[in-house]
Structures are given as structure tokens and as C-alpha cells.
Scaffold this motif. Structure first.
Motif, mmCIF file in Angstrom:
data_model
loop_
_atom_site.group_PDB
_atom_site.id
_atom_site.type_symbol
_atom_site.label_atom_id
_atom_site.label_comp_id
_atom_site.label_asym_id
_atom_site.label_seq_id
_atom_site.Cartn_x
_atom_site.Cartn_y
_atom_site.Cartn_z
ATOM 1 N N VAL A 246 4.010 5.558 3.428
ATOM 2 C CA VAL A 246 3.357 6.650 2.714
ATOM 3 C C VAL A 246 2.262 5.987 1.890
ATOM 4 O O VAL A 246 2.528 5.406 0.834
ATOM 5 N N VAL A 247 1.042 6.023 2.396
ATOM 6 C CA VAL A 247 -0.031 5.267 1.764
ATOM 7 C C VAL A 247 -0.355 5.835 0.386
ATOM 8 O O VAL A 247 -0.555 7.038 0.223
ATOM 9 N N SER A 248 -0.392 4.964 -0.588
ATOM 10 C CA SER A 248 -0.664 5.362 -1.972
ATOM 11 C C SER A 248 -2.071 5.925 -2.113
ATOM 12 O O SER A 248 -2.998 5.518 -1.395
ATOM 13 N N VAL B 279 0.824 -1.221 0.000
ATOM 14 C CA VAL B 279 0.000 0.000 0.000
ATOM 15 C C VAL B 279 0.852 1.262 0.000
ATOM 16 O O VAL B 279 0.318 2.363 0.002
ATOM 17 N N ASP B 280 2.179 1.117 -0.019
ATOM 18 C CA ASP B 280 3.074 2.270 0.041
ATOM 19 C C ASP B 280 3.249 2.867 -1.355
ATOM 20 O O ASP B 280 3.530 2.155 -2.326
ATOM 21 N N ALA B 281 3.122 4.198 -1.452
ATOM 22 C CA ALA B 281 3.201 4.903 -2.736
ATOM 23 C C ALA B 281 4.543 4.706 -3.425
ATOM 24 O O ALA B 281 4.645 4.808 -4.649
ATOM 25 N N ARG B 282 5.599 4.440 -2.647
ATOM 26 C CA ARG B 282 6.929 4.286 -3.227
ATOM 27 C C ARG B 282 7.164 2.892 -3.811
ATOM 28 O O ARG B 282 8.194 2.643 -4.434
ATOM 29 N N LYS B 283 6.197 1.991 -3.571
ATOM 30 C CA LYS B 283 6.342 0.606 -4.034
ATOM 31 C C LYS B 283 5.281 0.223 -5.056
ATOM 32 O O LYS B 283 5.578 -0.504 -6.020
#
Length: 367
Positions: free
Chosen positions: A114-116, A57-61
Motif C-alpha cells: 500500500v504505497v504511502s 514505501v508502504d503506508a503501514r511501515k
């Protein structure tokens, strides 16, 4: 042998170490591999494992190839194999639910999620991805305390017809209702809460068993742990720790000659120290009485890189799960669960769990 196709929910430090390890051992070129309990299981080697789907759920992934996502912040584990080739598998947006603790938004994004802003996946989306990828096994690497999120992915695994390895302390394999559902579906399950290769729990259990065998009465003990990864940051919210504390405490209590009173045993995460990153430092103290009722005590300090420490165990769990699939065996895999997990459906002393697992691998027993 064929490939073992896995999907992963939670592309954090543990997933990073696992995937680096798969590539690392692929390039051993016939040399005797260091750091594996089993170089081969049932004809399968670590390099036979293939990641075919991933969720986070991380924006960077989200949206990145898995080979890139595993090195994105807040991941901070040791990079022991940086040259992971492109996999052609993008990290899909998962479902947040209770997977991110509220208190983590108060910390620097470099250390937390950082939640997408991408639309969260519905169950149908996850199931479609699992089926379309050809995944055989789903690995759960969600944060401690993600009770609803873990159950959501367990439901997805059942509906997609894939086996489950539950590496976190949300009780699925050790919950009779869930276990029966996986058995009815003919799907293997290994759980719950992965042990490290040489970590706090296995060392504490070994010492407790040594006390018992040498006739030393254990009167009280503690295990304190500090670390600087997102796992320890997440666990600053004590409300998320109930199952983790139960899992770690029971792992020690189960090998004692006499169970200790709750006030005489403390086993659990203790504090977050940011600069430690993925290094975990464990302090164990054991107090007891030996010959002549004379007092003694033992103190031990263990320092390990947390995520690689579980990688070799998960690699074995994956291959045992694949053997069960090959053999048409569904439901709880009791022997591998007892050896690989802190809170299995059935607890055995570690030497017995080892023998049972070796028998399972050799095909001398089914569970």
C-alpha cells in the motif's frame, strides 16, 4: 568490539527475520547458539549489529519505529522473536521508481504493498539520512526486478560513503562499472543475490557437485519453487524475472562439469500460492547416466521458511563487510560474495568458497 551500524532499504519479510534474529541471539545468554554459521566473526557477534536507518514505501511501515514496522502487513514470515524492543529509528519514506510492480495493485492489500502518500525521497534526502544516522553499511532488500530503484540506492550509498550488501538479483557487485566505482570510493561491496542458509540453490549446487564427483553425467534438471509471500507475488510479473532467473541458473551451471543446453535446465520461481505465506516449497529433479550408461533420476522436495533461511547468511555478510571497513579494504569482497551470494563476480565451488571466506575472516587474504 564496537557496534556495526546498518541501514536497510525494504522492510519486508527478510528484514523482519534479520532484526528478530539480532534480538534473538542477543538473549542467548552464553548458550551455544543454534542456527548460526559463525557465532563470532572478527570479534563481532550478531548482537553487535544496530539498525540506525530504514527506508520503505508502504503506508503501514513509513513513520513507524522499525520494531513495529517489521510486523506490519504484507509481512507474513514466522514471528520467532516477537519482543523486539523499540529502536528509536523510524522508517523513512523511500523512492518507489520500479520497486512496486503494476500487477500487484490488483491483489488484496493484506498481501501486497500500500504505497504511502508521503512525498517520495530525493537522493539528497536518502544521503542526508544515511550520513546523519552514522550508517556504515546499506542492505538492499528491494523486490526482484527493481532495477532502477536498486541503482538509485547504490548511488545513494556511494554519495553517503557507506558500504553496500546487495541481497537482490540486480547486478551491482557483478557489474564491472559499479564495482570500480565502489573500489574508487574505498567502500566494500558484497553481492549479488543472497543464498539461503539451506535453500534451493545451495542444495541444487551440492547435488550437482555430487553428480560430478561421482562420475554421473547430468543430462537435464529443473528446480521449481512456490511460495505465498510478496516476493513470489511480485515475481508473477515475468518481465521482472530476467536477472533472478539468470542468477539462479548460473549458480547451478557454474558447478557442472559440462554446462547444460538451455532447454535442459530450468531453474527459477514458478508460482504464487497465497496460503503458503513465507513458506517456500522447492522441487528438484535431476536426470543422468551412471555406470554402463544406465539411466537414473533423483527427485527432492524441500520446505523452508524463506526469510529466516537467509537471515543467518546476511548476519555473516554484515560482519565480513565490517571487517573490510576496519581493515580499510574497499571494492568487491570476492570471497564472502562467492560464499554468500548466488551471482557473485567470481563463482567458486561451495567448499572452495567456504575456505576462501574462512581465510578472509582470519585475515589470511584481503578479498
Amino acid at each position: 568490539m564496537g557496534k556495526i551500524k546498518i541501514a536497510i532499504c525494504g522492510i519486508g519479510n527478510c528484514a523482519s527475520s534479520l532484526i528478530q534474529g539480532i534480538e534473538y541471539y542477543r538473549e542467548e545468554n552464553g548458550k551455544a547458539p543454534i542456527g548460526l554459521m559463525h557465532p563470532e566473526i572478527g570479534g563481532y557477534r550478531p548482537s553487535d549489529i544496530e539498525v540506525v536507518a530504514a527506508f520503505d514505501v508502504d503506508a503501514r511501515k513509513v513513520g513507524k519505529d522499525v520494531s513495529e514496522a517489521i510486523f506490519q502487513p504484507p509481512n507474513c514470515t514466522t514471528v520467532f522473536h516477537p519482543n523486539v524492543p523499540k529502536m528509536g529509528v523510524q522508517v523513512s519514506m523511500g523512492r518507489v521508481l520500479d520497486g512496486v510492480s503494476e500487477h500487484m495493485k490488483d491483489y488484496d492489500p493484506a498481501h501486497t504493498f500500500v504505497v504511502s502518500e508521503a512525498k517520495e525521497a530525493e537522493k539528497a534526502d536518502i544521503v542526508k539520512t544515511l550520513k546523519g544516522s552514522g550508517a556504515e553499511i546499506l542492505l538492499n532488500y528491494l523486490p526482484v526486478g527493481s532495477e532502477r530503484a536498486v541503482r538509485f540506492y547504490a548511488e545513494c550509498a556511494l554519495e553517503a560513503g557507506v558500504a553496500l550488501i546487495n541481497n537482490m538479483p540486480v547486478f551491482i557487485a557483478s557489474d564491472d562499472a559499479w564495482a570500480k566505482r565502489f573500489e574508487a570510493a574505498g567502500l566494500p561491496i558484497i553481492g549479488d543475490d543472497i543464498k539461503s542458509q539451506l535453500g534451493a540453490t545451495i542444495v541444487h549446487r551440492t547435488l550437482a557437485n555430487l553428480f560430478k564427483r561421482r562420475g554421473v553425467k547430468l543430462e537435464r534438471t529443473y528446480q521449481l519453487n512456490t511460495g505465498g509471500n510478496t516476493d513470489f507475488l511480485n515475481m508473477l510479473n515475468r518481465a521482472r524475472l530476467a536477472s533472478k532467473k539468470e542468477s539462479k541458473t548460473e549458480a547451478v551451471q557454474s558447478v557442472l562439469k559440462e554446462r547444460l543446453h538451455a532447454e535442459d535446465i530450468h531453474v527459477g520461481p514458478s508460482d504464487y500460492v497465497a496460503w503458503q505465506k513465507d513458506n517456500k516449497v522447492c522441487f528438484i529433479r535431476m536426470e543422468g547416466k551412471l555406470f554402463g550408461d544406465v539411466a537414473m533420476n533423483l527427485e527432492l522436495r524441500l520446505s523452508v521458511e524463506d526469510s529466516p533461511n537467509s537471515g543467518g547468511v546476511v548476519i555473516d555478510a554484515i560482519r565480513c563487510c565490517k571487517l573490510a571497513l576496519d581493515r580499510g579494504k574497499g571494492g568487491i569482497l570476492y570471497s564472502p560474495s562467492s560464499y554468500f551470494m548466488k551471482h557473485p563476480p567470481r563463482q567458486f565451488p561451495d567448499d572452495e568458497a567456504y575456505r576462501l571466506t574462512e581465510d578472509f575472516i582470519a585475515g589470511r587474504r584481503d578479498a
